[in-house]
Design an enzyme around this catalytic site. Structure first.
Site, PDB file in Angstrom:
ATOM      1  N   GLY A  37     -22.608 -12.122   8.509  1.00  0.00           N
ATOM      2  CA  GLY A  37     -21.467 -11.823   9.146  1.00  0.00           C
ATOM      3  C   GLY A  37     -21.486 -12.102  10.566  1.00  0.00           C
ATOM      4  N   ALA A  38     -22.111 -11.873  11.293  1.00  0.00           N
ATOM      5  CA  ALA A  38     -21.577 -12.703  12.038  1.00  0.00           C
ATOM      6  C   ALA A  38     -22.829 -12.599  13.429  1.00  0.00           C
ATOM      7  CB  ALA A  38     -20.943 -12.085  13.647  1.00  0.00           C
ATOM      8  N   MET A  39     -22.951 -13.923  14.132  1.00  0.00           N
ATOM      9  CA  MET A  39     -23.791 -14.422  14.890  1.00  0.00           C
ATOM     10  C   MET A  39     -23.517 -14.678  16.409  1.00  0.00           C
ATOM     11  SD  MET A  39     -27.333 -15.428  15.509  1.00  0.00           S
ATOM     12  CE  MET A  39     -28.428 -15.100  16.339  1.00  0.00           C
ATOM     13  N   GLU A  40     -24.679 -13.725  16.972  1.00  0.00           N
ATOM     14  CA  GLU A  40     -24.395 -13.419  18.966  1.00  0.00           C
ATOM     15  C   GLU A  40     -25.201 -14.590  19.843  1.00  0.00           C
ATOM     16  OE1 GLU A  40     -26.839 -11.986  16.771  1.00  0.00           O
ATOM     17  OE2 GLU A  40     -28.660 -11.959  18.272  1.00  0.00           O
ATOM     18  N   ASN A  41     -24.745 -16.246  19.607  1.00  0.00           N
ATOM     19  CA  ASN A  41     -25.124 -16.819  20.274  1.00  0.00           C
ATOM     20  C   ASN A  41     -24.655 -16.804  21.416  1.00  0.00           C
ATOM     21  OD1 ASN A  41     -26.066 -18.757  17.787  1.00  0.00           O
ATOM     22  ND2 ASN A  41     -23.429 -18.218  17.938  1.00  0.00           N
ATOM     23  N   HIS A  61     -24.749  -7.633  21.691  1.00  0.00           N
ATOM     24  CA  HIS A  61     -26.638  -8.105  21.954  1.00  0.00           C
ATOM     25  C   HIS A  61     -26.655  -8.922  22.787  1.00  0.00           C
ATOM     26  CE1 HIS A  61     -27.703  -8.198  18.073  1.00  0.00           C
ATOM     27  NE2 HIS A  61     -27.068  -8.132  16.936  1.00  0.00           N
ATOM     28  N   GLU A  70     -30.290 -18.633  13.707  1.00  0.00           N
ATOM     29  CA  GLU A  70     -31.610 -17.109  14.048  1.00  0.00           C
ATOM     30  C   GLU A  70     -31.836 -17.429  11.778  1.00  0.00           C
ATOM     31  OE1 GLU A  70     -30.051 -13.725  15.295  1.00  0.00           O
ATOM     32  OE2 GLU A  70     -31.804 -12.922  14.413  1.00  0.00           O
ATOM     33  N   GLU A 107     -21.636  -8.427  18.021  1.00  0.00           N
ATOM     34  CA  GLU A 107     -21.889  -9.081  18.549  1.00  0.00           C
ATOM     35  C   GLU A 107     -22.134  -9.590  20.182  1.00  0.00           C
ATOM     36  OE1 GLU A 107     -24.236 -11.239  16.641  1.00  0.00           O
ATOM     37  OE2 GLU A 107     -22.897  -9.502  14.621  1.00  0.00           O
ATOM     38  N   GLU A 116     -31.782  -5.097  16.584  1.00  0.00           N
ATOM     39  CA  GLU A 116     -30.772  -4.880  15.957  1.00  0.00           C
ATOM     40  C   GLU A 116     -30.566  -3.345  15.499  1.00  0.00           C
ATOM     41  OE1 GLU A 116     -28.878  -7.383  14.363  1.00  0.00           O
ATOM     42  OE2 GLU A 116     -30.113  -8.858  15.088  1.00  0.00           O
TER      43      GLU A 116
HETATM   44  N1  ARG Z   1     -27.657 -11.403  14.893  1.00  0.00           N
HETATM   45  C1  ARG Z   1     -27.488 -12.011  13.902  1.00  0.00           C
HETATM   46  C2  ARG Z   1     -26.394 -10.199  14.252  1.00  0.00           C
HETATM   47  O1  ARG Z   1     -26.821  -9.040  14.049  1.00  0.00           O
HETATM   48  C3  ARG Z   1     -27.516 -11.980  12.574  1.00  0.00           C
HETATM   49  C4  ARG Z   1     -27.747 -13.333  11.910  1.00  0.00           C
HETATM   50  C5  ARG Z   1     -29.208 -13.146  10.832  1.00  0.00           C
HETATM   51  N2  ARG Z   1     -28.876 -14.651  10.545  1.00  0.00           N
HETATM   52  C6  ARG Z   1     -29.899 -14.532   9.143  1.00  0.00           C
HETATM   53  N3  ARG Z   1     -30.226 -16.204   9.300  1.00  0.00           N
HETATM   54  N4  ARG Z   1     -30.787 -14.162   8.834  1.00  0.00           N
HETATM   55  O2  ARG Z   1     -25.419  -9.914  14.452  1.00  0.00           O
HETATM   56 ZN    ZN Z   2     -27.061  -8.182  15.292  1.00  0.00          ZN
END
Ligand code: ARG
Ligand code: ZN
Length: 861
Positions: free
Chosen positions: A265-269, A305, A122, A302, A324
């Protein structure tokens, strides 16, 4: 030569892709410098839109081959990717590319962190992995095969369910193969791959329909003891989403991986959340109560999400707030349920005022749903996230809790599996409540912080509130229409009894009056309770009234706010007129501090006061030139006055809030620690650091150790602690981040630039690691008096480092440019110094698209 001006993308230009994907098969042959990615994708025309050339995104790929239905094809290179001649019928795409994870310092796409392979896709990172329609409205089922040598990558993960794992130890080096299949169609930004030498902390969760889910948190060997808290937070989140939103998890496994080098911070893959290690790893010795609470919230965020973001995703990146804003709102509800609702609300408003208000009142102001961008990564902002969550909160306030719950049920039912827009979201609420939300939708398109004023009138037995709203011009928006603003109001009598419980006034016009009949005596209003809208409120009231509300308001948020207003007024008086701290504020606060019925965490928040940056913003709005040195002096004066005024009380508060027994990160003991630490910080102004010294020596957890460390640094007596702290923690990356930050945070304003320069020469200043870079540079930029010191030395230090980081990691560089967004607040001399640095950055050859967009916007407005 500077590159050509970056391209601007507009919401109004949205067009669908034109093809539908049946499935995606990816094979990764991992190699640190030459990873092969083989893709097999089945496409068919989307007959509703069949007028477009077949375009795939791709960036920095070494092309090996591409075939359509088995025949090699030629690629036409276009901006951001390729176009290919394809039949107007279903076809198979096969391509092979080579990428270099080791060389990927931007931490976007497939990269390496401490010898481990990981991804961040993302928003538009998947195009750095293979040719693909890298846009969120293209959803597909993925099957992923990973091949590697087992010695370095015994663990290999991707999205969905693990289907197969094989390790052939008879061969040398032992190859291994892992296959994952994700049954849920998803956009490419949710793709993830992890491979490395990892250990798992495991558990299970039984869902509401009785399915067992395997839960794992994967970390580097040596970090196993820092996973337990995150796992508990995950299980609580899963349960809460079932109970409150009726949302069940939908795969056999759920994996979290901790990564040291991560931009955000983190990513919801899907099924494979990847976390910045600072946002998941915690032990009592190494993490503070604040860290624990933040970790719990991010794990929840996460996880949530999975439904708000993954099952229902965004049509295009302009709709980012759809996932978000809603997910931040949901994680805030979760934290309020797990901990204290008023404390969470106050924390969130503090964060909103510290980060979102300056953004929305400066050159970077943009709507919650922006209408154009050059680099989408620059729009993962406080406005999209936090104001986006406030907008959901207002919607819930306006329609009521039951209607909100019904609307959410309809949202999940109607849009599961789709890529949606804000229009879809609003329509769900209109259809389920019958309410016209046309005007409400302005919250998504108008930028800026609305200003609400309240004037009171009392005649006969009728009490009237005259409200107005207005909104200052923001970039690209000179004139604004009135918005729907829910203003929560309660009325009190002279004794502080509630004569009208909280009622929502719907302010929809520029000026509007609301009357309350049958009040034989003049009531006292408590307005904007619970901070019911993200606005600034101007009330024509005096300090006596504020002191009354501080003592009596039945709304905990507004009671805190009354103290805040008194503190602000006192500080502005000191800065502008040189007046002494307001004694009524100090005595009112003292009464409250003594009140043991009040939650210690709440009392600790009461002890706080507006930040120097917030004061600078207020002064600027009032037409004064913000003088950072005078602001700093005034906040110090007020803190000294508090220490003196509460001298007899502080030792008792400190003693009464010590927590015995084994460490627990729960809200109750954490609240006590936050109050005892707040008391310690004031006590240090009286005892010269004696109590802090004692606490530093006896501290059995990081919350107490770090607070004592800070108090000693603040008192100018931190020298020994700086050495001891380093010695104790030199092998713990996350704690050493704190060691860097604390020295920057507590530097004297005039020494800040040299302190930072010295720290950047330390062997542990690994500037390519975003956490470490932010621990020094981010904290320097937040040091108001030091960063804005009249010499301009800190401006230059930051600019030098941003120029150095930009070619390595554009995303982190661009985010940190926001440190310069408030430059118009200051005097002509500082403005000239700031402008010179911004122009120096802007003039760099080959400056990234990310940073170019940021500095241009900051300079232009
Ligand atoms: N979707 C992620 C979250 O809110 C944030 C990732 C954003 N990363 C980026 N490179 N813009 O938890
Ligand atoms: Zn998020």
């Amino acid at each position: 030569m500077k590159d050509a001006a970056p391209q601007t993308i507009y919401l109004k230009d949205y067009k669908p892709f034109g093809w539908i994907i049946d499935d995606v098969h990816l094979t990764f042959r991992l190699h640190p410098t030459a990873t092969r990615v083989i893709s097999r994708i089945r496409f068919r025309p989307d007959y509703e839109v069949h007028d477009r050339p077949f375009m795939l995104h791709g960036e920095g790929l070494k092309h090996i081959s591409a075939k359509v239905d088995g025949h090699e094809v030629t690629l036409n290179h276009v901006e951001g990717g390729i176009e290919v001649e394809v039949p107007h019928a279903p076809f198979n795409w096969e391509a092979e590319v080579e990428i270099n994870p080791q060389a990927n310092t931007a931490l976007e796409g497939l990269y390496m962190s401490n010898g481990m392979y990981c991804t961040q896709c993302e928003a538009e990172g998947f195009r750095k992995i293979t040719w693909y329609p890298d846009r969120p409205d293209v959803m597909a089922q993925f099957t992923v095969r990973i091949e590697s040598d087992a010695e370095h990558t015994p663990v290999m993960l991707s999205n969905g369910n693990g289907l197969y794992y094989e390790q052939d130890n008879a061969q040398s080096p032992a190859p291994n193969i892992s296959i994952y299949q994700d049954p849920w169609p998803k956009p490419a930004y949710l793709f993830a791959l992890v491979a490395g030498d990892l250990v798992a902390h495991e558990d299970t969760f039984k869902t509401m329909s009785g399915k067992d889910v395997r839960l794992s948190i994967y970390v580097r060997p040596g970090d196993e003891h820092k996973c337990a808290f995150g796992m508990e937070a995950l299980k609580k989140s899963m349960k809460w989403d079932e109970e409150v939103y009726g949302r069940e998890y939908d795969l056999d496994e759920f994996n979290i991986v901790a990564v040291d080098d991560f931009n955000m911070g983190a990513m919801e893959n899907k099924g494979l959340n990847i976390f910045n290690s600072s946002c998941v790893l915690a032990s009592p010795e190494t993490a503070t109560d604040g860290n624990f609470e933040r970790i719990e919230a991010i794990i929840a965020h996460e996880y949530f999400h999975n439904w708000t973001g993954n099952r229902i995703t965004c049509r295009d990146w302009f709709q980012l707030c759809l996932k978000e804003g809603l997910t931040v709102f949901r994680d805030a509800q979760f934290t309020a349920d797990m901990r204290s609702e008023p404390v969470k609300r106050i924390d969130d408003v503090l964060a909103l005022r510290a980060r979102q208000f300056p953004e929305d009142q400066g050159p970077l102001s943009h709507p919650v749903r922006p209408e154009s961008f050059q680099e989408i990564n620059n729009f993962y902002t406080a406005t999209v996230y936090e104001k986006g969550a406030e907008v959901i909160g207002m919607l819930k306030t306006l329609v009521g809790d039951d209607a909100y719950a019904k609307a959410l049920d309809l949202y999940f039912e109607r849009h599961d599996g789709q890529a949606c827009t804000i229009e879809d979201w609003i329509k769900v609420f209109e259809d389920s409540t019958g309410r016209d939300l046309t005007q409400f939708k302005l919250w998504y398109s108008q930028s800026g912080t609305p200003e609400v004023t309240v004037r009171e009138e009392y005649e006969g037995d009728t009490f009237t509130l005259h409200l107005t709203q207005s909104s200052a011009p923001t970039p690209g928006q000179d004139v604004k229409a009135p918005q729907v603003i829910p203003v929560a109001v309660g009325l009190l009598n002279d004794n502080g009894d509630e004569v009208l419980p909280t009622k929502i006034l719907e302010l929809t016009e520029a000026e509007q009056s609301f009357s309350f009949k049958g009040h034989a005596t003049r009531p006292i209003p408590s307005a904007l309770r619970g901070f019911s809208a993200p606005v600034t409120l101007t009330q024509d009231i005096d300090n006596a009234r504020r002191a009354f509300l501080l003592a009596h308001d039945t709304d905990p948020f507004n009671r805190w706010e009354a103290g805040r207003d008194l503190a602000r007024d006192s500080l502005i008086g000191t800065i502008v007129k040189g007046t002494a701290p307001n004694p009524d504020y100090l005595s009112g606060l003292k009464t409250l501090l003594r009140d043991d019925r009040l939650d210690p965490a709440y009392r600790a928040l009461m002890l706080g006061q507006p930040s120097q940056s917030e004061l600078a913003g207020i002064l600027h709005k009032q037409g004064h030139t913000a003088d950072p040195a005078a602001i700093h002096a005034a906040t110090e004066t007020l803190r000294d006055a508090k220490a003196k005024a509460f001298a007899d009380l502080l030792p008792d508060i400190y003693a009464a809030n010590q927590v015995a027994g084994p460490f627990s990160p729960d809200a109750e003991p954490a609240g006590k620690r936050s109050l005892s630490n707040a008391a310690l910080s004031l006590l240090t102004r009286l005892d010269g650091g004696e109590a802090a010294e004692k606490q530093y020596k006896s501290a059995g957890n990081m919350t107490l150790q770090l607070a004592a460390f800070g108090a000693l640094l603040d008192a100018g007596k931190g020298e020994n602690a700086v050495a001891a702290f380093y010695d104790q923690w030199k092998d713990d990356r996350l704690v050493i981040d704190k060691w860097f930050s604390m020295q920057v945070m507590f530097a004297n304003p005039e020494d800040l630039a040299t302190t930072v320069t010295t720290l950047t020469q330390h062997a542990d200043f690994d500037w390519k690691n975003p956490n470490r870079f932010r621990a020094v540079m981010g904290v320097m930029a937040a040091h108001h008096a030091g960063f804005n010191h009249e010499s301009g030395a800190a401006y230059k230090v930051l600019a030098d480092w941003l120029i150095k980081l930009d070619p390595v990691n554009p995303q982190t560089t661009a985010r940190m440019c926001s440190a310069f967004q408030t430059w118009k607040r200051y005097d002509a001399n500082r403005q000239a110094l700031l402008k010179a640095q911004l122009e120096r950055i802007a003039g760099q050859d080959g400056l990234s698209r990310d940073t170019t967009e940021m500095v241009t916007r900051i300079l232009e407005a």
